[in-house]
Design an enzyme around this catalytic site. Structure first.
Site, PDB file in Angstrom:
ATOM      1  N   ASP A 199      35.274  50.557 -19.822  1.00  0.00           N
ATOM      2  CA  ASP A 199      35.155  49.108 -20.007  1.00  0.00           C
ATOM      3  C   ASP A 199      35.928  48.379 -18.919  1.00  0.00           C
ATOM      4  OD1 ASP A 199      33.613  49.060 -22.316  1.00  0.00           O
ATOM      5  OD2 ASP A 199      35.342  49.142 -23.644  1.00  0.00           O
ATOM      6  N   TYR A 234      38.749  46.132 -17.411  1.00  0.00           N
ATOM      7  CA  TYR A 234      40.100  45.750 -17.827  1.00  0.00           C
ATOM      8  C   TYR A 234      40.202  44.230 -17.724  1.00  0.00           C
ATOM      9  CZ  TYR A 234      42.105  50.492 -17.684  1.00  0.00           C
ATOM     10  OH  TYR A 234      42.417  51.806 -17.922  1.00  0.00           O
ATOM     11  N   PHE A 245      39.493  50.250 -13.694  1.00  0.00           N
ATOM     12  CA  PHE A 245      40.943  50.474 -13.612  1.00  0.00           C
ATOM     13  C   PHE A 245      41.692  49.330 -12.934  1.00  0.00           C
ATOM     14  CE2 PHE A 245      39.346  54.866 -13.977  1.00  0.00           C
ATOM     15  CZ  PHE A 245      40.082  55.298 -15.070  1.00  0.00           C
ATOM     16  N   HIS A 248      41.961  62.482 -18.352  1.00  0.00           N
ATOM     17  CA  HIS A 248      42.011  61.051 -18.069  1.00  0.00           C
ATOM     18  C   HIS A 248      43.457  60.630 -17.808  1.00  0.00           C
ATOM     19  CE1 HIS A 248      41.614  56.686 -18.843  1.00  0.00           C
ATOM     20  NE2 HIS A 248      40.344  56.861 -18.542  1.00  0.00           N
TER      21      HIS A 248
END
Length: 351
Positions: free
Chosen positions: A169, A171, A178, A297
């Site tokens: 998604d 930020y 990211f 991750h």
């Protein structure tokens, strides 16, 4: 008969298109106004069925234009339907026509007219993202701002892609995965990314901001799986169609990325797939052509289970330099702020 709305859409599209295709030096923000050029005037004429001499003007202007793609965006604009109930096809796709970089739009023009994508745009229309209008009462109803939904395409044209990093998604209100605007607190996952870069490149001066536009301009495609989200509601726009669209983007990377400015056949790109979700998205890519690096991750919940110590940034540069020669790597340690491009967030508002 040409309607005022058709003319307005055409002019808005071409003003934005003119800005999108500016060489990547210091580009003006998309909200800045720009007068119609000769080629823009010609495309408005094409969109409204009044080609005439303007068509010849467009042909002449295109020979000196900077985009590496020969795709004429005006052809897509003029083909969109502006009849029927509102929002029409031209209403729904105005944002794509005005903000998707031509190198991507050329290959995605059929995809954005598919029923699933139009259904996605109708959903976003109801959510508050109406064409290039994205505010209600001065507040964003959908993240990121409309002009930045396709920021990844604006900063990283298809032929310039060297590395792909996948997120889920957006930020806050940034269209690059990211990444956040200057002034927004650096997210935990990005802090861990910075830590890993520091381990691989000890001279790295960790920035106090989280904006990754410098990477994007250098050839790093920072792509989220879902390109929009409701404010502060992670995953709220998943399973609405974005996954199919971004799968198509990844397919284009698999086939065309790394071609370079001269259009030569590329030898591949580096893909950094962090987490099972990202690895799944790139599973069909040609592993003989590309370097696909997978790990845990960078989230605080999983970073110590394989992200830290993966050496992905150094491995990416070694592969790029081996394939494309010295200087082909990414300057991971260079992260400059472009205030005139991103704005700065103060008290929750972009200024």
């Amino acid at each position: 008969m040409t309607t005022k709305r058709q003319l307005g859409l055409a002019e808005a599209f071409l003003n934005a298109q003119q800005r999108v295709t500016t060489p990547p030096a210091k580009r003006p923000r998309l909200s800045a106004a720009a007068p119609l050029s000769t080629s823009a005037t010609a495309a408005v004429a094409v969109a409204t069925g009044q080609a005439g001499e303007a068509g010849a003007a467009e042909t002449t202007a295109s020979t000196s234009s900077t985009p590496s793609t020969s795709f004429p965006p005006s052809s897509l604009l003029s083909s969109l339907s502006s009849t029927g109930s509102s929002p029409t096809e031209s209403d729904l796709l105005a944002l794509e026509c005005s903000t998707l970089h031509p190198s991507w739009l050329e290959h995605l023009r059929d995809e954005i007219r598919k029923p699933y994508f139009l259904d996605l745009k109708r959903f976003l229309w109801k959510e508050g993202l109406k064409g290039e209008k994205d505010c209600e009462g001065g507040k964003l109803k959908v993240f990121p701002p409309a002009r930045d939904v396709y920021a990844w395409s604006r900063y990283t044209p298809l032929q310039d892609v060297k590395v792909v990093i996948l997120g889920q998604d957006p930020y806050h209100d940034d269209g690059l995965c990211f990444s956040v605007r200057p002034g927004v607190k650096i997210p935990p996952s990005l802090r861990n990314i910075y830590k890993e870069i520091k381990e691989e490149y000890p001279a790295f001066d960790v920035p106090k901001h989280g904006n990754l536009i410098s990477w994007a301009r250098s050839g790093v495609l920072l792509l989220n799986t879902s390109l929009t989200v409701s404010p502060h509601k992670a995953g709220s726009h998943s399973n609405r169609g974005w996954e199919d669209f971004t799968d198509k983007v990844i397919e284009l990377v698999d086939k065309h990325a790394g071609a370079g400015e001269n259009g030569e056949k590329g030898k591949g790109v580096v893909v950094l797939a962090w987490g099972a979700w990202a690895a799944k998205r790139v599973a069909k890519m040609d592993k003989k052509k590309h370097l696909i690096l997978t790990s845990a991750h960078p989230s605080p919940l999983s970073a110590r289970r394989g992200f830290f110590g993966n050496s992905h940034f150094r491995k990416a540069n070694e592969w790029l330099q081996q394939k494309y020669g010295p200087g082909a790597g990414i300057e991971w340690t260079k992260l400059e702020i472009e205030v005139e491009e991103t704005g700065v967030v103060k008290d929750g508002e972009v200024v």
